[in-house]
Design a protein around this motif. Structure first.
Motif, PDB file in Angstrom:
ATOM      1  N   GLU A  98       0.845  -1.195   0.000  1.00 49.32           N
ATOM      2  CA  GLU A  98       0.000   0.000   0.000  1.00 49.32           C
ATOM      3  C   GLU A  98       0.876   1.239   0.000  1.00 49.32           C
ATOM      4  O   GLU A  98       1.872   1.297   0.720  1.00 49.32           O
ATOM      5  CB  GLU A  98      -0.904   0.022   1.239  1.00 49.32           C
ATOM      6  N   GLY A  99       0.495   2.214  -0.810  1.00 58.12           N
ATOM      7  CA  GLY A  99       1.155   3.514  -0.799  1.00 58.12           C
ATOM      8  C   GLY A  99       2.642   3.483  -1.081  1.00 58.12           C
ATOM      9  O   GLY A  99       3.391   4.284  -0.514  1.00 58.12           O
ATOM     10  N   VAL A 100       3.073   2.584  -1.955  1.00 52.68           N
ATOM     11  CA  VAL A 100       4.501   2.495  -2.282  1.00 52.68           C
ATOM     12  C   VAL A 100       4.865   3.663  -3.199  1.00 52.68           C
ATOM     13  O   VAL A 100       4.224   3.866  -4.229  1.00 52.68           O
ATOM     14  CB  VAL A 100       4.826   1.150  -2.976  1.00 52.68           C
ATOM     15  N   ASP A 101       5.886   4.427  -2.811  1.00 58.13           N
ATOM     16  CA  ASP A 101       6.285   5.549  -3.667  1.00 58.13           C
ATOM     17  C   ASP A 101       6.950   5.026  -4.939  1.00 58.13           C
ATOM     18  O   ASP A 101       7.355   3.864  -5.018  1.00 58.13           O
ATOM     19  CB  ASP A 101       7.172   6.551  -2.921  1.00 58.13           C
ATOM     20  N   HIS A 102       7.048   5.883  -5.927  1.00 55.46           N
ATOM     21  CA  HIS A 102       7.516   5.476  -7.253  1.00 55.46           C
ATOM     22  C   HIS A 102       8.913   4.857  -7.217  1.00 55.46           C
ATOM     23  O   HIS A 102       9.168   3.843  -7.863  1.00 55.46           O
ATOM     24  CB  HIS A 102       7.492   6.673  -8.211  1.00 55.46           C
ATOM     25  N   ARG A 103       9.821   5.438  -6.458  1.00 58.76           N
ATOM     26  CA  ARG A 103      11.198   4.927  -6.390  1.00 58.76           C
ATOM     27  C   ARG A 103      11.224   3.493  -5.865  1.00 58.76           C
ATOM     28  O   ARG A 103      11.894   2.621  -6.419  1.00 58.76           O
ATOM     29  CB  ARG A 103      12.042   5.839  -5.491  1.00 58.76           C
ATOM     30  N   GLU A 105       8.683   1.392  -5.842  1.00 55.64           N
ATOM     31  CA  GLU A 105       7.959   0.550  -6.793  1.00 55.64           C
ATOM     32  C   GLU A 105       8.875   0.108  -7.934  1.00 55.64           C
ATOM     33  O   GLU A 105       8.860  -1.057  -8.344  1.00 55.64           O
ATOM     34  CB  GLU A 105       6.754   1.314  -7.348  1.00 55.64           C
ATOM     35  N   VAL A 106       9.705   1.021  -8.418  1.00 53.99           N
ATOM     36  CA  VAL A 106      10.650   0.696  -9.492  1.00 53.99           C
ATOM     37  C   VAL A 106      11.642  -0.366  -9.018  1.00 53.99           C
ATOM     38  O   VAL A 106      11.936  -1.322  -9.740  1.00 53.99           O
ATOM     39  CB  VAL A 106      11.378   1.974  -9.987  1.00 53.99           C
ATOM     40  N   LYS A 107      12.147  -0.234  -7.790  1.00 52.23           N
ATOM     41  CA  LYS A 107      13.094  -1.228  -7.264  1.00 52.23           C
ATOM     42  C   LYS A 107      12.436  -2.597  -7.116  1.00 52.23           C
ATOM     43  O   LYS A 107      13.043  -3.625  -7.427  1.00 52.23           O
ATOM     44  CB  LYS A 107      13.675  -0.764  -5.922  1.00 52.23           C
ATOM     45  N   LEU A 108      11.185  -2.619  -6.649  1.00 52.22           N
ATOM     46  CA  LEU A 108      10.460  -3.885  -6.536  1.00 52.22           C
ATOM     47  C   LEU A 108      10.264  -4.519  -7.909  1.00 52.22           C
ATOM     48  O   LEU A 108      10.481  -5.722  -8.089  1.00 52.22           O
ATOM     49  CB  LEU A 108       9.092  -3.664  -5.885  1.00 52.22           C
ATOM     50  N   ASP A 109       9.838  -3.707  -8.873  1.00 46.09           N
ATOM     51  CA  ASP A 109       9.624  -4.207 -10.235  1.00 46.09           C
ATOM     52  C   ASP A 109      10.910  -4.795 -10.804  1.00 46.09           C
ATOM     53  O   ASP A 109      10.894  -5.863 -11.418  1.00 46.09           O
ATOM     54  CB  ASP A 109       9.118  -3.093 -11.162  1.00 46.09           C
ATOM     55  N   LYS A 110      12.025  -4.102 -10.608  1.00 46.40           N
ATOM     56  CA  LYS A 110      13.312  -4.592 -11.128  1.00 46.40           C
ATOM     57  C   LYS A 110      13.707  -5.909 -10.471  1.00 46.40           C
ATOM     58  O   LYS A 110      14.221  -6.807 -11.136  1.00 46.40           O
ATOM     59  CB  LYS A 110      14.409  -3.546 -10.923  1.00 46.40           C
ATOM     60  N   LEU A 111      13.482  -6.024  -9.175  1.00 45.99           N
ATOM     61  CA  LEU A 111      13.814  -7.256  -8.464  1.00 45.99           C
ATOM     62  C   LEU A 111      12.999  -8.426  -9.017  1.00 45.99           C
ATOM     63  O   LEU A 111      13.549  -9.485  -9.338  1.00 45.99           O
ATOM     64  CB  LEU A 111      13.558  -7.087  -6.966  1.00 45.99           C
ATOM     65  N   VAL A 112      11.692  -8.244  -9.141  1.00 49.11           N
ATOM     66  CA  VAL A 112      10.827  -9.311  -9.642  1.00 49.11           C
ATOM     67  C   VAL A 112      11.173  -9.646 -11.091  1.00 49.11           C
ATOM     68  O   VAL A 112      11.235 -10.819 -11.474  1.00 49.11           O
ATOM     69  CB  VAL A 112       9.336  -8.933  -9.486  1.00 49.11           C
TER      70      VAL A 112
END
Length: 128
Positions: A98-103, A105-112
């Motif tokens: 919830e409420g993940v800031d853009h920075r 979110e980008v790190k999570l996306d890159k990890l996955v």
């Protein structure tokens, strides 16, 4: 080929689906929950959320928690927030971010995405 040969449907986003994103098991990933002063092993992770193991089942559905995401015991992302969506009998706690800031979110996306790439490479290699 006519347009009637291409028949497909996209289900409505009614929240009924348990899996809305690719989930990966990543060894060495854990969450540290400061309010509990405990670290829990992550069972799986996606860009939308995660599941972690808590044999004591000390969390409740609907509870909002703040935690740090750790990789090999080092902070990868700090102060993430998630809502507990389900608590399973086996001690699996399923959460949506919830409420993940853009920075973050980008790190999570890159990890996955990196995990997906590695899994594809492993599958491809095993077929050769």
């Amino acid at each position: 080929m006519s347009s009637s040969d291409l028949d497909f449907s996209i289900g409505a986003d009614d929240g009924g689906s348990q899996r809305r994103a690719f989930r990966a098991k990543i060894p060495g990933v854990a969450v540290y929950v400061p309010i509990r002063k405990e670290t829990f092993d992550v069972a799986d992770l996606s860009a939308m959320g995660l599941a972690f193991m808590d044999s004591a089942k000390g969390f409740t559905e609907g509870q909002v928690i703040e935690f740090d995401l750790l990789i090999n015991k080092k902070v990868f992302l700090n102060k993430l927030t998630a809502k507990v969506m389900r608590v399973l009998d086996k001690g699996i706690i399923g959460c949506n971010f919830e409420g993940v800031d853009h920075r973050k979110e980008v790190k999570l996306d890159k990890l996955v995405l990196e995990v997906q790439k590695r899994l594809i490479a492993i599958k491809k290699k095993s077929r050769e």
